[in-house]
Write a protein that holds these residues in place. Structure first.
Motif, PDB file in Angstrom:
ATOM      1  N   MET A 121       0.825  -1.207   0.000  1.00 12.95           N
ATOM      2  CA  MET A 121       0.000   0.000   0.000  1.00 12.95           C
ATOM      3  C   MET A 121       0.860   1.258   0.000  1.00 12.95           C
ATOM      4  SD  MET A 121      -2.994  -1.161   2.691  1.00 12.95           S
ATOM      5  CE  MET A 121      -3.748   0.462   2.758  1.00 12.95           C
ATOM      6  N   MET A 122       2.073   1.161   0.544  1.00 13.68           N
ATOM      7  CA  MET A 122       2.944   2.326   0.667  1.00 13.68           C
ATOM      8  C   MET A 122       4.209   2.222  -0.174  1.00 13.68           C
ATOM      9  SD  MET A 122       1.631   4.591   2.501  1.00 13.68           S
ATOM     10  CE  MET A 122      -0.090   4.442   2.889  1.00 13.68           C
ATOM     11  N   VAL A 123       4.630   0.983  -0.461  1.00 12.31           N
ATOM     12  CA  VAL A 123       5.872   0.755  -1.198  1.00 12.31           C
ATOM     13  C   VAL A 123       5.515   0.111  -2.530  1.00 12.31           C
ATOM     14  CG1 VAL A 123       8.148  -0.336  -1.143  1.00 12.31           C
ATOM     15  CG2 VAL A 123       7.067   0.412   0.991  1.00 12.31           C
ATOM     16  N   ASN A 124       6.245   0.461  -3.574  1.00 13.93           N
ATOM     17  CA  ASN A 124       6.004  -0.112  -4.894  1.00 13.93           C
ATOM     18  C   ASN A 124       5.997  -1.634  -4.830  1.00 13.93           C
ATOM     19  OD1 ASN A 124       7.170  -1.063  -7.763  1.00 13.93           O
ATOM     20  ND2 ASN A 124       6.032   0.829  -7.995  1.00 13.93           N
ATOM     21  N   ASP A 125       5.152  -2.262  -5.637  1.00 14.15           N
ATOM     22  CA  ASP A 125       4.943  -3.707  -5.563  1.00 14.15           C
ATOM     23  C   ASP A 125       6.227  -4.510  -5.748  1.00 14.15           C
ATOM     24  OD1 ASP A 125       2.311  -3.095  -5.269  1.00 14.15           O
ATOM     25  OD2 ASP A 125       1.681  -3.724  -7.262  1.00 14.15           O
ATOM     26  N   THR A 126       7.065  -4.103  -6.687  1.00 13.29           N
ATOM     27  CA  THR A 126       8.242  -4.908  -7.021  1.00 13.29           C
ATOM     28  C   THR A 126       9.216  -5.046  -5.856  1.00 13.29           C
ATOM     29  OG1 THR A 126       8.018  -4.257  -9.344  1.00 13.29           O
ATOM     30  CG2 THR A 126      10.126  -5.193  -8.664  1.00 13.29           C
ATOM     31  N   PRO A 127       9.623  -3.968  -5.152  1.00 16.11           N
ATOM     32  CA  PRO A 127      10.523  -4.157  -4.005  1.00 16.11           C
ATOM     33  C   PRO A 127       9.933  -5.057  -2.922  1.00 16.11           C
ATOM     34  CG  PRO A 127      10.449  -1.845  -4.621  1.00 16.11           C
ATOM     35  CD  PRO A 127       9.389  -2.538  -5.414  1.00 16.11           C
ATOM     36  N   VAL A 128       8.624  -4.974  -2.709  1.00 16.23           N
ATOM     37  CA  VAL A 128       7.995  -5.832  -1.687  1.00 16.23           C
ATOM     38  C   VAL A 128       8.150  -7.292  -2.071  1.00 16.23           C
ATOM     39  CG1 VAL A 128       5.823  -6.470  -0.587  1.00 16.23           C
ATOM     40  CG2 VAL A 128       6.348  -4.060  -0.981  1.00 16.23           C
ATOM     41  N   LEU A 129       7.894  -7.621  -3.332  1.00 14.75           N
ATOM     42  CA  LEU A 129       8.004  -9.009  -3.766  1.00 14.75           C
ATOM     43  C   LEU A 129       9.461  -9.472  -3.774  1.00 14.75           C
ATOM     44  CD1 LEU A 129       6.085 -11.255  -4.642  1.00 14.75           C
ATOM     45  CD2 LEU A 129       6.630 -10.694  -7.007  1.00 14.75           C
ATOM     46  N   VAL A 130      10.374  -8.582  -4.169  1.00 18.94           N
ATOM     47  CA  VAL A 130      11.805  -8.924  -4.154  1.00 18.94           C
ATOM     48  C   VAL A 130      12.251  -9.242  -2.726  1.00 18.94           C
ATOM     49  CG1 VAL A 130      14.122  -7.971  -4.453  1.00 18.94           C
ATOM     50  CG2 VAL A 130      12.405  -7.668  -6.245  1.00 18.94           C
ATOM     51  N   LEU A 131      11.715  -8.527  -1.750  1.00 12.19           N
ATOM     52  CA  LEU A 131      12.046  -8.792  -0.348  1.00 12.19           C
ATOM     53  C   LEU A 131      11.519 -10.161   0.090  1.00 12.19           C
ATOM     54  CD1 LEU A 131      12.965  -7.679   2.532  1.00 12.19           C
ATOM     55  CD2 LEU A 131      10.568  -7.032   2.787  1.00 12.19           C
ATOM     56  N   LEU A 132      10.308 -10.511  -0.348  1.00 14.11           N
ATOM     57  CA  LEU A 132       9.668 -11.737   0.115  1.00 14.11           C
ATOM     58  C   LEU A 132      10.148 -12.991  -0.605  1.00 14.11           C
ATOM     59  CD1 LEU A 132       5.983 -10.471   0.507  1.00 14.11           C
ATOM     60  CD2 LEU A 132       7.630 -10.931   2.321  1.00 14.11           C
ATOM     61  N   LEU A 133      10.661 -12.858  -1.824  1.00 17.18           N
ATOM     62  CA  LEU A 133      11.067 -14.031  -2.604  1.00 17.18           C
ATOM     63  C   LEU A 133      12.090 -14.913  -1.881  1.00 17.18           C
ATOM     64  CD1 LEU A 133      11.218 -12.981  -6.375  1.00 17.18           C
ATOM     65  CD2 LEU A 133       9.906 -14.824  -5.369  1.00 17.18           C
ATOM     66  N   PRO A 134      13.234 -14.353  -1.424  1.00 16.58           N
ATOM     67  CA  PRO A 134      14.196 -15.226  -0.734  1.00 16.58           C
ATOM     68  C   PRO A 134      13.658 -15.806   0.561  1.00 16.58           C
ATOM     69  CG  PRO A 134      14.849 -12.913  -0.549  1.00 16.58           C
ATOM     70  CD  PRO A 134      13.733 -12.978  -1.536  1.00 16.58           C
ATOM     71  N   ILE A 135      12.777 -15.067   1.234  1.00 15.72           N
ATOM     72  CA  ILE A 135      12.188 -15.580   2.480  1.00 15.72           C
ATOM     73  C   ILE A 135      11.341 -16.808   2.186  1.00 15.72           C
ATOM     74  CG2 ILE A 135      10.629 -15.035   4.380  1.00 15.72           C
ATOM     75  CD1 ILE A 135      11.439 -12.099   4.002  1.00 15.72           C
ATOM     76  N   MET A 136      10.505 -16.736   1.153  1.00 16.49           N
ATOM     77  CA  MET A 136       9.645 -17.861   0.824  1.00 16.49           C
ATOM     78  C   MET A 136      10.459 -19.043   0.306  1.00 16.49           C
ATOM     79  SD  MET A 136       7.028 -16.525   1.904  1.00 16.49           S
ATOM     80  CE  MET A 136       6.125 -18.048   1.716  1.00 16.49           C
ATOM     81  N   ALA A 137      11.551 -18.762  -0.410  1.00 16.35           N
ATOM     82  CA  ALA A 137      12.414 -19.855  -0.873  1.00 16.35           C
ATOM     83  C   ALA A 137      13.061 -20.560   0.308  1.00 16.35           C
ATOM     84  CB  ALA A 137      13.481 -19.308  -1.824  1.00 16.35           C
ATOM     85  N   ALA A 138      13.515 -19.777   1.300  1.00 19.61           N
ATOM     86  CA  ALA A 138      14.131 -20.374   2.493  1.00 19.61           C
ATOM     87  C   ALA A 138      13.108 -21.165   3.305  1.00 19.61           C
ATOM     88  CB  ALA A 138      14.764 -19.277   3.352  1.00 19.61           C
ATOM     89  N   ILE A 139      11.887 -20.641   3.420  1.00 16.70           N
ATOM     90  CA  ILE A 139      10.835 -21.345   4.154  1.00 16.70           C
ATOM     91  C   ILE A 139      10.496 -22.662   3.464  1.00 16.70           C
ATOM     92  CG2 ILE A 139       8.373 -21.249   4.734  1.00 16.70           C
ATOM     93  CD1 ILE A 139       8.773 -18.250   5.303  1.00 16.70           C
ATOM     94  N   ALA A 140      10.432 -22.634   2.130  1.00 18.25           N
ATOM     95  CA  ALA A 140      10.151 -23.862   1.384  1.00 18.25           C
ATOM     96  C   ALA A 140      11.267 -24.884   1.571  1.00 18.25           C
ATOM     97  CB  ALA A 140       9.971 -23.542  -0.095  1.00 18.25           C
ATOM     98  N   ALA A 141      12.529 -24.422   1.588  1.00 16.73           N
ATOM     99  CA  ALA A 141      13.659 -25.331   1.760  1.00 16.73           C
ATOM    100  C   ALA A 141      13.688 -25.947   3.150  1.00 16.73           C
ATOM    101  CB  ALA A 141      14.964 -24.579   1.489  1.00 16.73           C
ATOM    102  N   ASN A 142      13.088 -25.254   4.120  1.00 15.42           N
ATOM    103  CA  ASN A 142      13.106 -25.743   5.504  1.00 15.42           C
ATOM    104  C   ASN A 142      11.804 -26.436   5.898  1.00 15.42           C
ATOM    105  OD1 ASN A 142      15.724 -24.846   6.167  1.00 15.42           O
ATOM    106  ND2 ASN A 142      14.972 -22.760   6.419  1.00 15.42           N
TER     107      ASN A 142
END
Length: 597
Positions: A121-142
Motif C-alpha cells: 500500500m505504501m511501497v512499490n509492488d516490485t521491491p515488496v516481492l523482491v524482499l519476500l522471494l528469498p524468504i519464501m524460498a528459504a521457508i520452502a527449503a526448511n
C-alpha cells in the motif's frame, strides 16, 4: 447514428492498437515500443498538427510525458522504496514472517499475505516481492509450503494492496493524474482505500485457502543442499546467549544451522561457537545470538572505513584457485585482514562437513577449490582477489545500512502522511522524500540507476502522451459513444463492471499503464454520455488496471515469480481468472453503494 471518427482520431486509435499489439506480441522490448510510439506521435503531429495548433505544439505534446508531474512522483517513490530496501528497514517484518511460519503453515501464509498487502500500500509492488522471494524460498527449503504454491497467492496479495492507495503503484498515480488534468478533483492517498479493503475481505479467503490448492507442487529434489559454510561466532559480554547451553542455542537458531559442539570455547566473558550454515542462515544466526563471525576489532575497522569512504559493505564468495597464495595457508596466517576484508566462513570443497569430521576452521590449511565467505567494500574485495588469485563468484550482496533504517522509515512517513492528510500534493512530498533519501545517504546518488526502472520511465511517459492524444484527437469521445450504445441499458453496477472488465482485458494482454492512459479519458467521456458521476468510472478504470492476475505478461511481478515458482501460463489463468471475476463483481457493487448509483 455515430459518425466516422476524424482522421486524427482514427490515427490515434490505430496507433494505440499497434502499441497494444506490440506489447502483447513481445517481439520488441517495452522500452523500444514506448519510444517508437512517442516518436510516431511527434512526427505525425509535426507533419499533420491537430486543428488550431502549430507543428511545435505537437512536439510539446509528444515529449510532455517526460516532464509530467506523475512521472516525477513515480520516480521519487521508486527512490524512497529503494531507500527502505537498502537500509534494511523492511527486514523486521521479514523476520516476523519466518517466526510465524515455524508455528503453523496456514497461519504463516495468511500473515504473509496480510503483510505483503499492507507493505504494498505504501511501497512499490516490485521491491515488496523482491524482499519476500528469498524468504519464501528459504521457508520452502526448511519444510514449509512449496514456493510454487505460495508465490502466486503472495503476488496477488501484493497487487491487491497496491490497488488500495494512490501511491501504491505507478498506474494508480497515472490514472489519478490524468483524471486531475481532465478536471476531476484531486484524490488523497487513502481516498478509495476503504473500498479496496472491503473487497480484500472477500478476495483474501480465496487467495489464502483456494489458490494454493489450484497450483502444482513444482518443488524438485535436487539431491544437494545449498553451500554451507563453517563459521566461528564470537559472543561478547553483551550477548544474551552467552550463558545458554548448546541445546538452548540450537532452539534459537534456524533449522538449517548446525552447531559444532566440539568448538564451544570460553575465554573470560567471551565465548566462541562453531556453526555450519548457508550464507543467509549464518547471518541470521549471528543476529539472533548477538554475535559476530569475525574478530570484533576487524568488524569495527570495516565499519570505520565504511563510514569514511561511504562505500557499502558487501558479502561475497571467493573461490581459491590452484595457483593462489592461500593454498596451504590458514585463515589466521593468510593476511586477508590486511586487505581490509573479514572472513565470515569457509567452505571446504575437499572435505565436506559431516558428523564424523571436524569442519574447516581458522587453523585448517586452505586448498584449491575452497570458497571463502568474506565481507568488505567491493573495491577491497576485488583488490584482494587480484592480489591472491581468487575468483569472485556471482551473487555478491550489499549489506543493508541498518543504522539508517529508522531514518528511511521516518522519511517515508514524512512524505506519505502529509499527502494522505491533504496538506501537500503527493508530487511535492514524494520529491522532498527522495531528496531527503539522497541527502541522508539512505540512497547513494551514484546508485540511483538501481532505484529507477528505465522501462517504467519511458512506458509511463509514452502512456501519458497516448492518453493525451486519445483525448485531444476526439478518439475518446468517439469510443465512448460506441460504448454508451452498448451500455445504456445496463444498471450502474453493470456499467462499472463492463468498464472494469474492458480495462482488465487490456491490462492482462498489453500494459496496465497504457490501459490506464486509454481508459481514463474514455471514462470521462462516458460519464457525460450516460449521466453517471465521473469518479466511480475513473475508479473502475483504476481498479481494472490493477486486476492483472490472469497472465504472466500482465505485470512485472508476475514475470518475476514465473521462474522462481516454475510456473506455466495455465497456472496464472486458472488462479487469476476466478480472482478477477471476484474482484470485478465485488468492486462494482461497492462502488455503487458508495456513490449511491
Amino acid at each position: 447514428m455515430i459518425e466516422l471518427p476524424s482522421p486524427h482520431a482514427a490515427a490515434a486509435i490505430a496507433l494505440t492498437v499497434a502499441m497494444f499489439y506490440g506489447f502483447a506480441s513481445g517481439r520488441l522490448k517495452v522500452e523500444i515500443i514506448s519510444l517508437l510510439t512517442i516518436s510516431a506521435i511527434a512526427l505525425a503531429l509535426y507533419a499533420f498538427p491537430l486543428p488550431g495548433q502549430n507543428p511545435t505544439d505537437g512536439l510539446k505534446l509528444a515529449f510532455g510525458g517526460f516532464g509530467h508531474y506523475a512521472l516525477i512522483t513515480i520516480c521519487a517513490l521508486m527512490v524512497m522504496g529503494r531507500g527502505l530496501v537498502t537500509t534494511g528497514a523492511l527486514e523486521p517484518a521479514a523476520r516476523v514472517l519466518t517466526q510465524v511460519w515455524r508455528i503453523n503453515k496456514q497461519l504463516g501464509l495468511l500473515v504473509t499475505l496480510l503483510v505483503a498487502m499492507s507493505l504494498s500500500m505504501m511501497v512499490n509492488d516490485t521491491p515488496v516481492l523482491v524482499l519476500l522471494l528469498p524468504i519464501m524460498a528459504a521457508i520452502a527449503a526448511n519444510g514449509g509450503m512449496p514456493a510454487s504454491k505460495t508465490l502466486i497467492p503472495i503476488n496477488a496479495a501484493v497487487l491487491i494492496g497496491g490497488m488500495a492507495t494512490t501511491i501504491g503503484t505507478s498506474t494508480n498515480l497515472l490514472v489519478v493524474s490524468i483524471a486531475t488534468d481532465l478536471g476531476m478533483p484531486a484524490m488523497s492517498v487513502f481516498h478509495f482505500t476503504p473500498v479496496v479493503l472491503m473487497a480484500a475481505l472477500v478476495a483474501i479467503p480465496f487467495v489464502w485457502l483456494v489458490m494454493p490448492r489450484l497450483l502444482p507442487d513444482n518443488s524438485v529434489e535436487t539431491g544437494h543442499e545449498p553451500r554451507r559454510f563453517y563459521a566461528t561466532l564470537r559472543l561478547g559480554e553483551d550477548s544474551p546467549a552467552r550463558n545458554k547451553s548448546i541445546a538452548e542455542l540450537a532452539a534459537l537458531l534456524p533449522a538449517d544451522v548446525k552447531i559444532d559442539e566440539s568448538s564451544d570455547e570460553r575465554a573470560g566473558a567471551s565465548r566462541r561457537i562453531g556453526i555450519f550454515a548457508p550464507h543467509y542462515s549464518l547471518q541470521e544466526a549471528a543476529r539472533l545470538l548477538g554475535a559476530v563471525a569475525a574478530p570484533r576489532w576487524l568488524i569495527d575497522r570495516l565499519n570505520r572505513e565504511y563510514g569514511k569512504s561511504g562505500r557499502d559493505l558487501t558479502v561475497a564468495e571467493l573461490s581459491i584457485t590452484a595457483d593462489s597464495e592461500l593454498v596451504g595457508a590458514t585463515v589466521e596466517t593468510s593476511g586477508i585482514a590486511n586487505h581490509q576484508v573479514a572472513v565470515l566462513g569457509i567452505y571446504d570443497a575437499r572435505r565436506p562437513w559431516d558428523r564424523d569430521t571436524r569442519p574447516q576452521n581458522a587453523q585448517t590449511p586452505l586448498g584449491a577449490g575452497d570458497i571463502i565467505l568474506a565481507s568488505g567494500t567491493m573495491p577491497n574485495l576485488q583488490a584482494m582477489a587480484r592480489s591472491l588469485n581468487l575468483l569472485i563468484l556471482e551473487g555478491a550482496t550489499e549489506l543493508p545500512r541498518l543504522s539508517k533504517a529508522p531514518l528511511a522509515l521516518a522519511i517515508m512517513a514524512g512524505a506519505v502522511v502529509p499527502a494522505s492528510l491533504g496538506l501537500i500534493p503527493i508530487a511535492i512530498s514524494a520529491l522532498g522524500g527522495a531528496i531527503a533519501m539522497f541527502l541522508t545517504g539512505c540512497v547513494k546518488f551514484d546508485r540511483v540507476g538501481r532505484a529507477l526502472s528505465a522501462k517504467v520511465v519511458v512506458l509511463v511517459a509514452a502512456s501519458i502522451v497516448v492518453g493525451k492524444i486519445i483525448l485531444d484527437s476526439g478518439a475518446a469521445e468517439w469510443l465512448s459513444q460506441l460504448l454508451a450504445m452498448g451500455l445504456q441499458h445496463l444498471p450502474p453496477a453493470g456499467v462499472l463492471a463492463a468498464i472494469m472488465l474492458f480495462v482488465t482485458i487490456l491490462t492482462n494482454f498489453a500494459s496496465n499503464t497504457t490501459a490506464a492512459a486509454v481508459g481514463t479519458p474514455i471514462a470521462f467521456s462516458l460519464a457525460g454520455q450516460l449521466g453517471i458521476p465521473v469518479e466511480p468510472l475513473v475508479l473502475a478504470v483504476l481498479f481494472g488496471c490493477n486486476l492483472c492476475y490472469a497472465t504472466p505478461v500482465a505485470y512485472q511481478t508476475n514475470m518475476l515469480i514465473m521462474s522462481a515458482g516454475d510456473y506455466q501460463f495455465k497456472d496464472y489463468t486458472k488462479t487469476g481468472i476466478p480472482l478477477v471475476l471476484i474482484m470485478v463483481v465485488t468492486l462494482s457493487v461497492l462502488l455503487v453503494l458508495r456513490y449511491n448509483l
